[in-house]
Design a protein around this motif. Structure first.
Motif, PDB file in Angstrom:
ATOM      1  N   LYS A  77       4.599  -4.030 -23.820  1.00 26.94           N
ATOM      2  CA  LYS A  77       4.049  -2.577 -23.566  1.00 26.94           C
ATOM      3  C   LYS A  77       3.952  -1.428 -24.868  1.00 26.94           C
ATOM      4  CE  LYS A  77       2.165  -2.422 -19.203  1.00 26.94           C
ATOM      5  NZ  LYS A  77       2.032  -1.480 -17.681  1.00 26.94           N
ATOM      6  N   ALA A  78       5.211  -1.408 -25.115  1.00 25.84           N
ATOM      7  CA  ALA A  78       5.864  -0.452 -26.246  1.00 25.84           C
ATOM      8  C   ALA A  78       4.837  -0.497 -27.361  1.00 25.84           C
ATOM      9  CB  ALA A  78       6.985  -0.696 -26.847  1.00 25.84           C
ATOM     10  N   ALA A  79       4.321  -1.965 -27.705  1.00 25.71           N
ATOM     11  CA  ALA A  79       3.522  -2.260 -28.974  1.00 25.71           C
ATOM     12  C   ALA A  79       2.013  -1.653 -28.806  1.00 25.71           C
ATOM     13  CB  ALA A  79       3.376  -3.775 -29.033  1.00 25.71           C
ATOM     14  N   PHE A  80       1.625  -1.574 -27.339  1.00 25.00           N
ATOM     15  CA  PHE A  80       0.219  -0.538 -27.109  1.00 25.00           C
ATOM     16  C   PHE A  80       0.472   0.732 -27.733  1.00 25.00           C
ATOM     17  CE2 PHE A  80      -0.343  -4.493 -24.834  1.00 25.00           C
ATOM     18  CZ  PHE A  80      -2.093  -4.549 -24.529  1.00 25.00           C
ATOM     19  N   GLN A  81       1.530   1.060 -27.202  1.00 24.01           N
ATOM     20  CA  GLN A  81       1.656   2.739 -27.629  1.00 24.01           C
ATOM     21  C   GLN A  81       1.708   2.741 -29.286  1.00 24.01           C
ATOM     22  OE1 GLN A  81       5.292   3.676 -25.387  1.00 24.01           O
ATOM     23  NE2 GLN A  81       4.127   4.076 -23.903  1.00 24.01           N
ATOM     24  N   GLN A  83       0.313   0.913 -31.522  1.00 20.64           N
ATOM     25  CA  GLN A  83      -0.782   0.600 -32.133  1.00 20.64           C
ATOM     26  C   GLN A  83      -1.797   1.441 -31.716  1.00 20.64           C
ATOM     27  OE1 GLN A  83      -1.483  -1.571 -34.337  1.00 20.64           O
ATOM     28  NE2 GLN A  83       0.399  -2.474 -34.586  1.00 20.64           N
ATOM     29  N   ASN A  84      -1.453   2.358 -30.625  1.00 27.79           N
ATOM     30  CA  ASN A  84      -2.359   3.549 -30.165  1.00 27.79           C
ATOM     31  C   ASN A  84      -3.625   2.925 -29.432  1.00 27.79           C
ATOM     32  OD1 ASN A  84      -2.830   6.205 -29.628  1.00 27.79           O
ATOM     33  ND2 ASN A  84      -4.122   6.466 -31.388  1.00 27.79           N
ATOM     34  N   VAL A  85      -3.189   2.064 -28.444  1.00 28.66           N
ATOM     35  CA  VAL A  85      -4.241   1.383 -27.850  1.00 28.66           C
ATOM     36  C   VAL A  85      -3.946   1.221 -26.198  1.00 28.66           C
ATOM     37  CG1 VAL A  85      -5.428   0.071 -29.761  1.00 28.66           C
ATOM     38  CG2 VAL A  85      -3.334  -1.069 -28.230  1.00 28.66           C
ATOM     39  N   SER A  86      -4.855   0.912 -25.566  1.00 30.34           N
ATOM     40  CA  SER A  86      -4.132   0.854 -24.074  1.00 30.34           C
ATOM     41  C   SER A  86      -4.973  -0.516 -23.315  1.00 30.34           C
ATOM     42  CB  SER A  86      -4.635   1.997 -23.386  1.00 30.34           C
ATOM     43  OG  SER A  86      -6.287   1.897 -23.327  1.00 30.34           O
ATOM     44  N   VAL A  87      -4.330  -0.711 -22.169  1.00 29.58           N
ATOM     45  CA  VAL A  87      -4.771  -2.167 -21.381  1.00 29.58           C
ATOM     46  C   VAL A  87      -6.219  -1.654 -20.921  1.00 29.58           C
ATOM     47  CG1 VAL A  87      -4.560  -3.340 -19.400  1.00 29.58           C
ATOM     48  CG2 VAL A  87      -2.680  -2.808 -20.813  1.00 29.58           C
ATOM     49  N   PRO A  88      -6.620  -0.446 -20.404  1.00 31.06           N
ATOM     50  CA  PRO A  88      -7.898   0.035 -19.893  1.00 31.06           C
ATOM     51  C   PRO A  88      -8.809  -0.380 -21.082  1.00 31.06           C
ATOM     52  CG  PRO A  88      -6.754   1.379 -19.008  1.00 31.06           C
ATOM     53  CD  PRO A  88      -5.659   0.618 -19.794  1.00 31.06           C
ATOM     54  N   GLY A  89      -8.603   0.216 -22.242  1.00 29.42           N
ATOM     55  CA  GLY A  89      -9.634  -0.153 -23.588  1.00 29.42           C
ATOM     56  C   GLY A  89      -9.640  -1.469 -23.685  1.00 29.42           C
TER      57      GLY A  89
END
Length: 161
Positions: A77-81, A83-89
Motif C-alpha cells: 500500500k505504501a507504493a500506492f501513496q 505513486q499518488n494513486v488509490s484503490v478506489p481510483g
C-alpha cells in the motif's frame, strides 16, 4: 535459420500474451512494476490448471474450467501513496475497462472483490482485487467459470457495495 524461426515464434507468443491482458491489468502492473516489494507472476493455462488441480477442491475444479492464463501482481500500500494513486481510483479504471463487479466480500479485515469482463469468445476475463492491511493483490485470469455450480455447491455470503 532455426534461430530466426525461434526468435519469430518467441516474439509472436510474447505479443499475443501482451494482447491477452486487459488494459486495466497492464496499467496496474506498469504503474508499480520495478518498485520495491512489487511482485508479478504469470502462468500459462497448462501450469495454472495443474497447480489449481493440486490445491483446489474437486467441486471448485468443476466450477472453474479451461483456465487460459493467470497473472498476479502484489503491491504494498505504501507504493500506492508513492505513486499518488488509490484503490478506489483503480476500481474506476476497472469499470472503465468494462469490468462488472460480481461480488464483494469482507473477511477478517480484507476486502475481496470479484470482477468479470465479458468477451466475444467462449471464455471471460476475471479480476480479483484483494485489499489487505498492507498489501493489494490483483489477480487476472481468463477462462470459464460456472457461477451456478459455485452458488449451488459453495454458498458464500457477499456484500455488494
Amino acid at each position: 535459420m532455426k534461430t530466426l524461426i525461434a526468435s519469430f515464434l518467441l516474439v509472436t507468443v510474447l505479443s499475443a500474451t501482451a494482447v491477452a491482458q486487459s488494459k486495466s491489468f497492464i496499467s496496474f502492473k506498469e504503474k508499480f512494476i520495478g518498485l520495491e516489494d512489487v511482485h508479478h507472476l504469470s502462468l500459462n493455462g497448462f501450469f495454472a490448471r495443474t497447480i489449481f488441480k493440486m490445491v483446489a477442491e474437486d467441486d471448485l475444479n468443476h466450477a472453474v474450467k479451461a483456465i487460459k492464463n493467470i497473472r498476479l501482481v502484489t503491491v504494498p500500500k505504501a507504493a500506492f501513496q508513492k505513486q499518488n494513486v488509490s484503490v478506489p481510483g483503480f476500481k474506476n479504471v476497472l469499470h472503465g475497462d468494462a469490468f462488472e463487479e460480481l461480488a464483494h466480500v469482507k473477511e477478517n479485515g480484507d476486502d475481496i472483490t470479484l470482477y468479470m469482463q465479458s468477451t466475444q469468445k467462449n471464455d471471460n476475463r476475471y479480476m480479483v482485487l484483494v485489499e489487505e492491511e498492507y498489501v493489494v493483490t490483483l489477480i487476472e485470469f481468463r477462462g470459464k467459470v460456472d457461477p451456478d455450480f459455485l452458488i449451488k455447491n459453495r454458498p458464500m455470503s457477499y456484500n455488494k457495495s
